[in-house]
Design a protein around this motif. Structure first.
Motif, short mmCIF file in Angstrom:
data_model
loop_
_atom_site.label_atom_id
_atom_site.label_comp_id
_atom_site.label_asym_id
_atom_site.label_seq_id
_atom_site.Cartn_x
_atom_site.Cartn_y
_atom_site.Cartn_z
N HIS B 27 0.83 -1.26 -0.05
CA HIS B 27 0.08 0.04 0.00
C HIS B 27 0.89 1.25 0.01
CE1 HIS B 27 0.78 0.44 4.14
NE2 HIS B 27 0.28 -0.79 4.46
N GLY B 28 0.32 2.43 -0.26
CA GLY B 28 0.92 3.70 -0.48
C GLY B 28 2.04 3.88 0.66
N TYR B 29 1.88 3.67 1.77
CA TYR B 29 2.74 4.03 2.90
C TYR B 29 3.86 3.16 2.98
CZ TYR B 29 4.38 5.68 7.44
OH TYR B 29 5.15 5.96 8.63
N MET B 32 6.16 4.02 0.19
CA MET B 32 7.07 5.38 0.44
C MET B 32 8.04 4.90 1.34
SD MET B 32 4.57 8.36 1.65
CE MET B 32 5.60 9.63 1.89
N PRO B 45 3.98 12.66 -0.32
CA PRO B 45 2.34 11.87 -0.34
C PRO B 45 1.74 12.21 -1.82
CG PRO B 45 2.40 13.42 1.65
CD PRO B 45 3.81 13.52 1.11
N GLY B 46 1.91 13.59 -1.94
CA GLY B 46 1.12 13.84 -3.20
C GLY B 46 1.86 13.51 -4.36
N LEU B 48 3.70 10.87 -4.44
CA LEU B 48 3.52 9.28 -4.76
C LEU B 48 2.17 8.97 -5.10
CD1 LEU B 48 4.30 6.53 -3.69
CD2 LEU B 48 2.67 7.03 -1.67
N TYR B 49 0.87 9.82 -4.96
CA TYR B 49 -0.23 9.21 -5.34
C TYR B 49 -0.59 9.80 -6.78
CZ TYR B 49 -2.16 6.43 -1.74
OH TYR B 49 -2.13 5.45 -1.05
N LEU B 52 1.16 7.18 -8.63
CA LEU B 52 0.13 5.79 -8.49
C LEU B 52 -0.84 6.18 -9.56
CD1 LEU B 52 -0.12 5.23 -4.78
CD2 LEU B 52 1.25 3.82 -6.41
N PRO B 63 -4.98 -1.80 -8.48
CA PRO B 63 -5.19 -1.64 -6.90
C PRO B 63 -5.52 -3.01 -6.59
CG PRO B 63 -6.59 -0.44 -8.24
CD PRO B 63 -5.72 -0.77 -9.05
N ARG B 69 -8.74 0.94 4.39
CA ARG B 69 -8.69 2.11 3.59
C ARG B 69 -7.48 2.35 2.74
NH1 ARG B 69 -11.39 6.72 5.69
NH2 ARG B 69 -9.62 8.00 5.74
N GLN B 70 -6.56 1.29 3.22
CA GLN B 70 -5.23 1.46 2.44
C GLN B 70 -5.01 0.64 1.40
OE1 GLN B 70 -3.63 4.36 2.35
NE2 GLN B 70 -1.82 4.21 3.52
N ARG B 71 -5.62 0.48 0.05
CA ARG B 71 -5.48 -0.69 -0.79
C ARG B 71 -3.94 -0.87 -1.16
NH1 ARG B 71 -8.89 1.43 -5.80
NH2 ARG B 71 -7.87 3.18 -5.35
N TYR B 73 -1.27 -2.26 -3.94
CA TYR B 73 -1.11 -2.27 -5.27
C TYR B 73 -0.24 -3.05 -5.65
CZ TYR B 73 -3.55 2.39 -5.25
OH TYR B 73 -4.24 3.30 -4.97
#
Lengths: 234, 104
Positions: B27-29, B32, B45-46, B48-49, B52, B63, B69-71, B73
């Motif tokens: 997931h995103g975090y 990172m 974070p901006g 990154l998304y 993505l 995804p 809440r955190q999908r 990928y």
């Protein structure tokens, strides 16, 4: 407080994007310390998404737009005096016809003429002069992303829009020179009272009539454009 | 606004994300943190998304299903092929550059 700030930051993104990725970004921002660099990064990314530049389309279109506007404004300021002479040319005759003597436009405040001739008039002229260029650039910046299958028709639409705006500006200027002014002055005129025409009132009438006509001409073009977009978005 | 200590293709957010996801879905975090660990690059974070989003639009990542809440990928077949291609190009560039440096 932090969750409120994070929600505000995510709200800056386009709604369609938020539906897909909003909760994830919100969660990510809540999980890590929120410093100035992160806030700027999020705001910058949101601006790029809103401008449609995050999908591999260059942000280089901004510079030509700003340059085009600057050049148009600069030229309009250089030629502000002769343009003002052209715009104010029909005034003395109309004022004479209305029995106003001496047939001159008056200045109500000390900087009125300066403001009109060197600021407001160049801004108006540069808008008409730069609009076709802005639409030409918009063709590269947005049409590719938004239209896909209807790209060619949409790019034509943007170019027509630019050309029509400039053309309608020229047409309304000609109409201004040949009689529209007398008609505007006669609206609600009272023959019992003597009147004075100020420089800014005269310019406001000119700006409203030229911009109004130009925007009126744009309505069918932009309606068609948005209709195409709605079709594309389904 | 990505805070990148390096510049050039090795700090391109898209390549970094693909390289991170090549090791398995994240997931995103986690992406990172992984990127920071293996490359030293800090991605905001901006950034990154938006990267993505671009990668999903290109079909290079997708995804995975999740109730969280955190999908997470995961990298797709096309994404893997693209990453291989990019890394090969970077390797040949690095090889040539290093060889020339050793002769200078």
């Amino acid at each position: 407080m932090k969750s409120f700030l994070v929600r505000c930051l995510v709200a800056v993104y386009p709604s369609q994007w938020r539906e897909e990725y909003g909760p994830e970004l919100e969660n990510l921002l809540l999980m890590r310390p929120l410093n100035a660099a992160s806030v700027l990064d999020v705001l910058w990314s949101a601006a790029r998404l809103r401008l449609g530049t995050s999908s591999g389309i260059s942000t280089q279109w901004i510079l030509p737009c700003v340059l085009g506007m600057t050049v148009a404004l600069g030229l309009s300021m250089v030629f502000a005096k002769p343009i003002w002479l052209l715009v104010s040319d029909p005034a003395p005759q109309i004022l004479r016809e209305k029995g106003i003597w001496p047939p001159n436009l008056v200045q109500v405040t000390p900087f009125e003429q300066f403001r009109v001739v060197w600021i407001e008039l160049p801004l108006l002229v540069s808008l008409f002069a730069a609009y076709p260029w802005l639409m030409f650039i918009a063709r590269f910046a947005f049409a590719k992303r938004w239209i896909h299958g209807r790209k060619h028709r949409a790019t034509r639409c943007l170019i027509y829009s630019g050309a029509l705006f400039a053309l309608s500006g020229v047409l309304s200027f000609v109409a201004w020179q040949y009689g529209i002014l007398a008609g505007l002055f006669n609206i609600g005129a009272n023959p019992q009272s003597a009147s004075m025409i100020s420089v800014s009132y005269y310019f406001d009438l000119f700006a409203i009539s030229t911009l109004g006509f130009a925007l009126l001409v744009q309505i069918p073009v932009w309606s068609w454009f948005w209709w195409q977009l709605r079709l594309r978005r389904g | 606004m990505a805070r990148k200590p390096l510049s050039g293709p090795a700090s391109d957010p898209e390549v970094l994300i693909l390289a991170s996801l090549a090791g398995g879905p994240k997931h995103g975090y986690a992406v990172m943190q992984d990127i920071e660990t293996f490359s030293g690059c800090k991605i905001g974070p901006g950034t990154l998304y938006t990267a993505l989003t671009r990668l999903v639009e290109k079909g290079w990542i997708e995804p995975a299903r999740s109730n969280d809440r955190q999908r997470p990928y995961r990298i797709t077949g096309i994404g893997t092929a693209t990453l291989k291609e990019q890394l090969k190009r970077m390797r040949s560039l690095a090889t040539v550059g290093l060889r020339r440096l050793s002769f200078s």
